[in-house]
Scaffold this motif. Structure first.
Motif, PDB file in Angstrom:
ATOM      1  N   GLU A   8       0.838  -1.169  -0.001  1.00 13.77           N
ATOM      2  CA  GLU A   8      -0.101   0.147   0.077  1.00 13.77           C
ATOM      3  C   GLU A   8       0.925   1.171  -0.132  1.00 13.77           C
ATOM      4  O   GLU A   8       1.846   1.473   0.990  1.00 13.77           O
ATOM      5  CB  GLU A   8      -0.878  -0.127   1.359  1.00 13.77           C
ATOM      6  N   ALA A  16       4.765   3.773   2.639  1.00 17.77           N
ATOM      7  CA  ALA A  16       4.224   2.434   2.107  1.00 17.77           C
ATOM      8  C   ALA A  16       4.169   1.491   3.114  1.00 17.77           C
ATOM      9  O   ALA A  16       4.651   1.747   4.431  1.00 17.77           O
ATOM     10  CB  ALA A  16       5.530   2.124   1.443  1.00 17.77           C
ATOM     11  N   PHE A  17       3.349   0.604   3.034  1.00 17.10           N
ATOM     12  CA  PHE A  17       3.006  -0.482   3.886  1.00 17.10           C
ATOM     13  C   PHE A  17       2.676  -1.911   3.374  1.00 17.10           C
ATOM     14  O   PHE A  17       2.297  -1.961   2.403  1.00 17.10           O
ATOM     15  CB  PHE A  17       1.443  -0.265   4.614  1.00 17.10           C
ATOM     16  N   ASN A  18       3.688  -2.830   3.962  1.00 14.57           N
ATOM     17  CA  ASN A  18       3.851  -4.148   3.340  1.00 14.57           C
ATOM     18  C   ASN A  18       2.864  -4.780   4.520  1.00 14.57           C
ATOM     19  O   ASN A  18       3.233  -5.124   5.501  1.00 14.57           O
ATOM     20  CB  ASN A  18       5.051  -4.529   3.264  1.00 14.57           C
ATOM     21  N   HIS A  19       1.571  -5.232   4.089  1.00 16.86           N
ATOM     22  CA  HIS A  19       0.725  -5.863   4.966  1.00 16.86           C
ATOM     23  C   HIS A  19       0.697  -7.386   4.567  1.00 16.86           C
ATOM     24  O   HIS A  19      -0.032  -8.027   5.548  1.00 16.86           O
ATOM     25  CB  HIS A  19      -0.789  -5.379   5.001  1.00 16.86           C
ATOM     26  N   SER A  20       1.657  -7.868   3.970  1.00 16.87           N
ATOM     27  CA  SER A  20       1.398  -9.394   3.795  1.00 16.87           C
ATOM     28  C   SER A  20       2.769 -10.116   4.325  1.00 16.87           C
ATOM     29  O   SER A  20       2.890 -11.148   4.615  1.00 16.87           O
ATOM     30  CB  SER A  20       1.582  -9.697   2.373  1.00 16.87           C
ATOM     31  N   HIS A  21       3.906  -9.194   4.819  1.00 13.66           N
ATOM     32  CA  HIS A  21       4.836  -9.902   5.259  1.00 13.66           C
ATOM     33  C   HIS A  21       4.831 -10.257   7.001  1.00 13.66           C
ATOM     34  O   HIS A  21       4.107  -9.632   7.755  1.00 13.66           O
ATOM     35  CB  HIS A  21       6.003  -8.812   5.247  1.00 13.66           C
ATOM     36  N   GLU A  40      13.434  -5.447   3.828  1.00 19.12           N
ATOM     37  CA  GLU A  40      12.047  -5.098   3.728  1.00 19.12           C
ATOM     38  C   GLU A  40      11.851  -3.545   3.454  1.00 19.12           C
ATOM     39  O   GLU A  40      11.121  -3.142   2.372  1.00 19.12           O
ATOM     40  CB  GLU A  40      11.340  -5.421   4.924  1.00 19.12           C
ATOM     41  N   LEU A  44      10.411  -1.205   0.123  1.00 20.19           N
ATOM     42  CA  LEU A  44       9.125  -0.414   0.381  1.00 20.19           C
ATOM     43  C   LEU A  44       9.693   0.868  -0.059  1.00 20.19           C
ATOM     44  O   LEU A  44       9.070   1.579  -1.084  1.00 20.19           O
ATOM     45  CB  LEU A  44       8.628  -0.436   1.755  1.00 20.19           C
TER      46      LEU A  44
END
Lengths: 333, 293
Positions: A8, A16-21, A40, A44
């Protein structure tokens, strides 16, 4: 392309947002954890940069400048939205009557001085001080100063405007839409009847009263407990000195010296030297001259003649002008 | 009886207008303060957070006795400080046996507490313990990248809340125009477990990649620490709704935002020329009047 689905990105906040990690198993050591986080993070940041550097940019001396889209992450405000100001009484009236605002020039032609002058403020047109003559009208009441009247009227207009302004501000305050720089402060409670408004004491006055109260015990407040912040009384100690009458050395002889000094002055051979002869002579001379002048003036008035006296014509001029002024005023009425 | 009180000079008026509620807000200020007891680590944490936020933060270094943000009655002086300093985010540090190295990050709305998150600080690494090329050191006030990693930030409520607060704290001013050459730092927050967040501050190294997008490299510059989420208090729903309101028309008066041309000498002349173009008749008509009189 894959990264864009995965992350996102809020370009307005560079967020930025990595919501699946998620960590399958926690790294054993701190270094590994940091390393993985940085990896990571790099991904991002790269994802944000991919979008950011592809935005249309304009070249500047300092570097390329891009226009960011508004942020998509909703965050709370820190203060409420400003409330709309309610219309003033005049604005309501003008709307009802269909009165429209007209632009006025800032400067106006001034007939009095023959120059362009400001409409308002310093050095304004039609200023009270610039009006030398007010023509008499049929409606004028005798015995009334038209200049004073003009000033009075102006004062009344100002007071009325102030009252209206306060009323409008009160209305605005009710809705909570006061202009940020205006405060409505309570001056004093309205007093009914004959009771006078209670006087407010200043800090110093209160301090004085407290000082008097504190020193009005038998010991002069010496053994009283001090209140924190209390100051020492202002005039402490003796004001008059009474020297001992009993003779002795040092301070004991002071009293005798004092009286001796006075007596010596009076009884001495040269007691006339106490008198300042020069001063006395000039004082006498001045007095005599004054008398003479008075006599002379009386003579002149009787004969109504201008003689060689230098002072006299000036005096008459003054008198004349005074008379003129009064006569002019009479005319104006 | 009421009296109209207005500032005596324009400086005060400007200062008051700066504090007034605005249609479109510009950046929140942060107040950093502490309770009666702090530890060495916590002092370092607070000063370094202040350094990160420098320019839009105020640091109170005295002990504050009666601040207990989560208890009723313990927020009065916080709210007063918020009013006094015009700050709408606060970071309050305190340490106790029950909650060692405790940080309360909170936000205010209209100078009243809006929400609170309490985190414990662990594994703190201060700025000076990082060794890196000083050329990379981020400049004060530049716009940061913010990265959140981990599903915890979406699934766990506490972390979700913490994320929102951290974004508000770290993002700085909302801007329209961004100079790409000025990008130099990033914050990385990783949800390690359901209540632990690893926070670090990195500098950016932009490397050539052959395309217009440079290859980003993160260099840790510190501080870095672990946040262990303790208590948190969400805003109540009505307050939230009220605070989330935005101006419908984003018509914001932009003054002084335009970049001035490099030649300052031209400005005055241009202005005068523009004025002449707009109303060449007005002045002339006045002169005629003057002559006729």
């Amino acid at each position: 392309m894959e990264s864009q689905n995965q992350y996102e990105v809020d370009l307005g906040n560079l967020l930025a947002f990595n919501h699946s990690h998620h960590f399958p198993s926690l790294p054993s050591s701190r270094e590994e954890l940091v390393k993985e986080c940085l990896e990571e993070g790099t991904k991002l940041v790269q994802a944000i940069a991919d979008r950011l550097f592809n935005l249309p940019s304009t070249e500047d001396v300092d570097g390329p400048i891009v226009t960011l889209p508004p942020p998509t992450t909703k965050l709370p405000r820190s203060k409420h939205l400003p409330k709309p100001k309610p219309p003033t009484k005049w604005e309501l009236f003008a709307k009802k009557k269909g009165i429209k605002k007209r632009k006025k020039d800032k400067v106006v032609w001034d007939e009095q001085t023959g120059t362009w002058k400001r409409r308002f403020g310093y050095d304004r047109v039609d200023d009270d001080r610039d009006v030398p003559i007010i023509e008499a009208k049929m409606t004028d009441e005798p015995g009334e100063d038209p200049f004073a009247k003009r000033q009075e009227e102006k004062k009344k207009r100002v007071a009325k405007q102030d009252k209206n302004r306060l009323q409008n501000l009160k209305q605005a305050a009710k809705v909570g839409a006061l202009p940020s720089h205006v405060q409505l402060a309570a001056t004093a409670l309205p007093i009914t009847g004959t009771q006078a408004a209670p006087k407010k004491f200043t800090k110093h006055e209160l301090g004085d009263v407290a000082g008097i109260a504190a020193t009005s015990t038998a010991s002069g407040g010496k053994f009283d407990k001090k209140v924190p912040g209390e100051k020492a009384p202002k005039h402490q100690g003796k004001h008059r000195k009474f020297l001992p009458v009993v003779e002795g050395s040092g301070i004991g002889s002071r009293e005798k010296e004092q009286t001796d000094k006075v007596l010596n002055k009076l009884f001495s051979k040269h007691s006339h030297e106490i008198l300042n002869v020069e001063k006395a002579v000039t004082a006498y001379n001045v007095k005599r001259e004054k008398k003479q002048r008075l006599k002379h003036n009386k003579n002149v008035e009787d004969k109504s003649l201008s003689t060689s006296n230098k002072l006299k014509p000036k005096k008459q001029l003054n008198k004349k002008s005074a008379k003129k002024g009064s006569s002019k005023k009479g005319k104006a009425k | 009886m009421l009296k109209v009180k207005t500032p005596k000079n324009p400086r005060v008026k400007r200062a008051l207008e700066k504090r007034a509620p605005k249609l479109v807000e510009t950046g929140k200020k942060t107040l950093i303060l502490q309770g009666t007891k702090t530890s060495n680590t916590l002092n370092d944490v607070l000063t370094e957070l202040y350094l990160l936020k420098k320019g839009s933060a105020i640091r109170y270094t005295r002990k504050n006795e009666n601040i207990r943000p989560f208890e009723s009655g313990g927020e009065t002086s916080l709210e007063f400080f918020s009013l006094k300093t015009d700050c709408s985010i606060f970071i309050y540090g305190s340490t106790s046996k029950k909650r060692p190295d405790n940080l309360v990050i909170g936000r205010t709305y209209d100078h009243h507490i809006y929400d609170l998150v309490e985190v414990g600080v662990e594994n703190f690494k201060p700025l000076h313990s990082f060794i890196y090329d000083k050329k990379l050191a981020p400049r004060v006030g530049s716009k940061p990248f913010i990265c959140f990693v981990g599903e915890g930030f979406e699934s766990v409520e506490e972390l979700k809340h913490l994320k929102e607060v951290l974004v508000d704290l770290l993002r700085g001013e909302v801007i329209e125009n961004l100079n790409l050459a000025g990008l130099d730092h990033a914050y990385v927050c990783t949800a390690v477990s359901s209540n632990r967040v690893f926070f670090t501050h990195c500098a950016l190294r932009l490397k050539k990649s052959g395309t217009i997008v440079p290859r980003m490299e993160l260099v840790e510059v510190g501080p870095s620490m672990d946040f262990v989420v303790r208590r948190h208090r969400l805003p109540n729903e009505s307050l939230r709704k009220e605070a989330m309101k935005t101006a419908k028309d984003q018509s914001k008066k932009k003054l002084g935002d335009m970049a001035l041309p490099n030649k300052a000498k031209g400005v005055k002349r241009e202005r005068r020329e523009a004025k002449m173009k707009n109303d060449p008749t007005e002045r002339a008509s006045k002169k005629q009047k003057e002559e006729s009189v």
